[in-house]
Design a protein around this motif. Sequence first.
Motif, PDB file in Angstrom:
ATOM      1  N   ALA A 335      54.287  34.762  38.147  1.00  0.00           N
ATOM      2  CA  ALA A 335      53.030  34.680  37.051  1.00  0.00           C
ATOM      3  C   ALA A 335      52.860  33.331  36.726  1.00  0.00           C
ATOM      4  O   ALA A 335      51.567  32.916  36.732  1.00  0.00           O
ATOM      5  N   ARG A 336      53.812  32.581  36.092  1.00  0.00           N
ATOM      6  CA  ARG A 336      53.410  31.378  35.597  1.00  0.00           C
ATOM      7  C   ARG A 336      53.080  30.306  36.647  1.00  0.00           C
ATOM      8  O   ARG A 336      52.229  29.489  36.553  1.00  0.00           O
ATOM      9  N   LEU A 337      53.558  30.304  37.739  1.00  0.00           N
ATOM     10  CA  LEU A 337      53.327  29.398  38.797  1.00  0.00           C
ATOM     11  C   LEU A 337      51.850  29.633  39.344  1.00  0.00           C
ATOM     12  O   LEU A 337      51.048  28.499  39.356  1.00  0.00           O
ATOM     13  N   VAL A 338      51.245  30.808  39.208  1.00  0.00           N
ATOM     14  CA  VAL A 338      50.008  31.319  39.724  1.00  0.00           C
ATOM     15  C   VAL A 338      49.038  30.760  38.507  1.00  0.00           C
ATOM     16  O   VAL A 338      47.927  30.230  39.050  1.00  0.00           O
ATOM     17  N   GLN A 339      49.252  30.873  37.361  1.00  0.00           N
ATOM     18  CA  GLN A 339      48.668  30.472  36.452  1.00  0.00           C
ATOM     19  C   GLN A 339      48.605  28.872  36.444  1.00  0.00           C
ATOM     20  O   GLN A 339      47.297  28.492  36.078  1.00  0.00           O
ATOM     21  N   GLU A 340      49.745  28.071  36.603  1.00  0.00           N
ATOM     22  CA  GLU A 340      49.529  26.596  36.744  1.00  0.00           C
ATOM     23  C   GLU A 340      48.693  26.088  38.038  1.00  0.00           C
ATOM     24  O   GLU A 340      48.040  25.322  37.988  1.00  0.00           O
ATOM     25  N   HIS A 341      48.940  27.201  38.878  1.00  0.00           N
ATOM     26  CA  HIS A 341      48.170  26.778  40.279  1.00  0.00           C
ATOM     27  C   HIS A 341      46.524  26.760  39.953  1.00  0.00           C
ATOM     28  O   HIS A 341      45.889  25.985  40.200  1.00  0.00           O
ATOM     29  N   PHE A 342      45.991  27.860  39.339  1.00  0.00           N
ATOM     30  CA  PHE A 342      44.684  28.095  38.861  1.00  0.00           C
ATOM     31  C   PHE A 342      44.154  26.772  38.415  1.00  0.00           C
ATOM     32  O   PHE A 342      43.067  26.555  38.289  1.00  0.00           O
ATOM     33  N   ALA A 343      44.905  26.500  37.156  1.00  0.00           N
ATOM     34  CA  ALA A 343      44.473  25.302  36.411  1.00  0.00           C
ATOM     35  C   ALA A 343      44.488  24.301  37.198  1.00  0.00           C
ATOM     36  O   ALA A 343      43.289  23.426  37.051  1.00  0.00           O
ATOM     37  N   ALA A 344      45.308  23.843  37.950  1.00  0.00           N
ATOM     38  CA  ALA A 344      45.172  22.756  38.770  1.00  0.00           C
ATOM     39  C   ALA A 344      44.104  22.598  39.821  1.00  0.00           C
ATOM     40  O   ALA A 344      43.594  21.624  40.141  1.00  0.00           O
ATOM     41  N   GLN A 345      43.519  23.845  40.263  1.00  0.00           N
ATOM     42  CA  GLN A 345      42.442  24.151  41.188  1.00  0.00           C
ATOM     43  C   GLN A 345      41.103  24.130  40.587  1.00  0.00           C
ATOM     44  O   GLN A 345      40.245  24.304  41.130  1.00  0.00           O
ATOM     45  N   GLY A 346      41.074  23.878  39.176  1.00  0.00           N
ATOM     46  CA  GLY A 346      39.839  23.885  38.426  1.00  0.00           C
ATOM     47  C   GLY A 346      39.425  24.985  37.848  1.00  0.00           C
ATOM     48  O   GLY A 346      38.419  25.342  37.385  1.00  0.00           O
ATOM     49  N   PHE A 347      40.258  25.884  37.459  1.00  0.00           N
ATOM     50  CA  PHE A 347      40.098  27.313  36.846  1.00  0.00           C
ATOM     51  C   PHE A 347      40.976  27.344  35.586  1.00  0.00           C
ATOM     52  O   PHE A 347      41.581  28.608  35.818  1.00  0.00           O
ATOM     53  N   PRO A 348      41.179  26.649  34.710  1.00  0.00           N
ATOM     54  CA  PRO A 348      41.938  26.920  33.688  1.00  0.00           C
ATOM     55  C   PRO A 348      41.643  28.122  32.781  1.00  0.00           C
ATOM     56  O   PRO A 348      42.264  28.280  31.965  1.00  0.00           O
ATOM     57  N   GLU A 349      40.362  28.444  32.820  1.00  0.00           N
ATOM     58  CA  GLU A 349      39.881  29.652  31.987  1.00  0.00           C
ATOM     59  C   GLU A 349      40.356  30.763  32.603  1.00  0.00           C
ATOM     60  O   GLU A 349      40.257  32.183  32.062  1.00  0.00           O
ATOM     61  N   MET A 350      41.128  30.919  33.804  1.00  0.00           N
ATOM     62  CA  MET A 350      41.397  32.145  34.478  1.00  0.00           C
ATOM     63  C   MET A 350      42.735  32.666  33.473  1.00  0.00           C
ATOM     64  O   MET A 350      43.607  32.130  33.304  1.00  0.00           O
ATOM     65  N   GLN A 351      42.474  33.943  33.198  1.00  0.00           N
ATOM     66  CA  GLN A 351      43.555  34.738  32.393  1.00  0.00           C
ATOM     67  C   GLN A 351      44.305  35.435  33.615  1.00  0.00           C
ATOM     68  O   GLN A 351      43.932  36.264  34.452  1.00  0.00           O
ATOM     69  N   VAL A 352      45.590  35.219  33.324  1.00  0.00           N
ATOM     70  CA  VAL A 352      46.720  35.879  34.328  1.00  0.00           C
ATOM     71  C   VAL A 352      47.495  36.887  33.532  1.00  0.00           C
ATOM     72  O   VAL A 352      48.293  36.320  32.617  1.00  0.00           O
ATOM     73  N   GLN A 353      47.595  38.296  34.006  1.00  0.00           N
ATOM     74  CA  GLN A 353      48.295  39.002  33.160  1.00  0.00           C
ATOM     75  C   GLN A 353      49.275  39.818  34.065  1.00  0.00           C
ATOM     76  O   GLN A 353      48.932  40.247  35.055  1.00  0.00           O
ATOM     77  N   LEU A 354      50.629  39.662  33.770  1.00  0.00           N
ATOM     78  CA  LEU A 354      51.558  40.386  34.689  1.00  0.00           C
ATOM     79  C   LEU A 354      51.739  42.034  34.268  1.00  0.00           C
ATOM     80  O   LEU A 354      52.058  42.204  33.026  1.00  0.00           O
ATOM     81  N   LEU A 355      51.189  42.759  35.102  1.00  0.00           N
ATOM     82  CA  LEU A 355      51.075  44.051  34.900  1.00  0.00           C
ATOM     83  C   LEU A 355      52.346  45.062  35.413  1.00  0.00           C
ATOM     84  O   LEU A 355      52.871  45.962  34.751  1.00  0.00           O
ATOM     85  N   GLY A 356      53.070  44.272  36.162  1.00  0.00           N
ATOM     86  CA  GLY A 356      54.463  45.032  36.534  1.00  0.00           C
ATOM     87  C   GLY A 356      55.082  43.924  37.528  1.00  0.00           C
ATOM     88  O   GLY A 356      54.360  43.454  38.244  1.00  0.00           O
TER      89      GLY A 356
END
Length: 451
Positions: A335-356
């Motif tokens: 989940a953390r790696l995906v959040q960092e990936h989106f930020a690096a791809q130009g989507f720092p506003e993307m919210q990432v929530q681990l549901l399970g």
Amino acid sequence: MDPLQAHIRQHLETYLEDLKRLLRQPSVAATGEGVEACAALVAELFAQAGAQVEVLRAPGAAPLVVADFPGPGRTLLFYDHYDVQPPDPLEEWVTPPFEPTVRDGKLYARGAADNKGDLVSRLAAVRALVAVRGGLPCRVRFLVEGEEEIGSVHFERYVREHRDHLAADACIWEFGARDMKERLHLSAGVKGICYLELAIEATSRDLHSSLGAIVEGAAMKMVWALASLKDPQTGRVRVPGFYDRVRPPSPQELEAVRRLPFEEEDLKRLYGVERFIAGKTGADAQYDLYFMPTCTVCGLESGYRGPGSKTVLPRRARAKVDFRMVPDQDPEEIARLVQEHFAAQGFPEMQVQLLGGERAYRSPIDHPFVQLAARVAGEATGRQVLLQPTSAGTGPMYPLGTTLGIPIVSLGTSYWDARGHSPNEHIRLSDWEETIGLMARLLERFGEEAW
């Protein structure tokens, strides 16, 4: 027909009525519908069969039902769950999902295959052994949770806090199936999962789509972000660090998969696809199925979805994505790696929530208990048995296997077209009767054989 099998046949309608009673009770973990009532019903069925029953509770969690049947020597644990998937889309069911219906030798209802049919088959095996043999050949413990379909979010806490009460020597897991050639599949492990909800907000409100000349909407941003997750040519996940902890299979696991049939043309016809990801075939596709992690967009929501047209630039977009993981991958890290990936791809506003999140787990495929289960399955059913080192699916094996330190193998009542998680979920009643006998034989052999 021996006395045990004759008794099962004679009392099959009684066992079936218990199953129908359980299937009539909704227990949708995603919404909470009927979960408490179903836990109470499961506890009642165990108590009526003579078990000592305890219903464990934790804040915010579905009840965990533990049922103990006395016997000599070692303890065999059955893991099952009483919760089910939502029945949607309702219009695709031939008969209502919570009105169990028998048609052409098949029992249709939500939960019939996953997992209430297996739960009641195991309870029926216990009842048959007590009636015919006068008692059980070993101690039997049932562990039945109510959150499996939403990632078993409180299961690890339950196991950790009650490990002494749940102790056992081996475990039979919740599922198993017959394939298109009627071979019986057993699994000694499961993949893990990281299930994420993604949300992005692009504007202060929905806008007129003419402003798409100068403003980008949330739907397009979400589509771009999702497209960045995988290489469309190779199928590789593009998130940096995603593969760093992937544990390669052991030589024994590789050999076990090499021996499994992989009828790819049959599978393509069944799934309605012309090719597998990256055009892989044969051993390469089979390797990925068992030993590689995945990335799947499970759902996407944004903008106008009604009839006709509405020219709108959406303010918000949401998506749900799952990653099936292999041993040593950690859902929180993914989940953390995906959040960092989106930020690096130009989507720092993307919210990432681990549901399970659940880790992968594999029992040693050469463990004596795993091998015993495979032998008994073949002897009791007369079927060819295929022993897989892991299922491509997921379940909370990891906290149970690591906390209790026991071997786990999964086998059960389903078959290749049972349609679990889909409309018209069902089981074949002949398979269900066969599984009751199989579980009874396995309990007897577990009580007899030393390892």
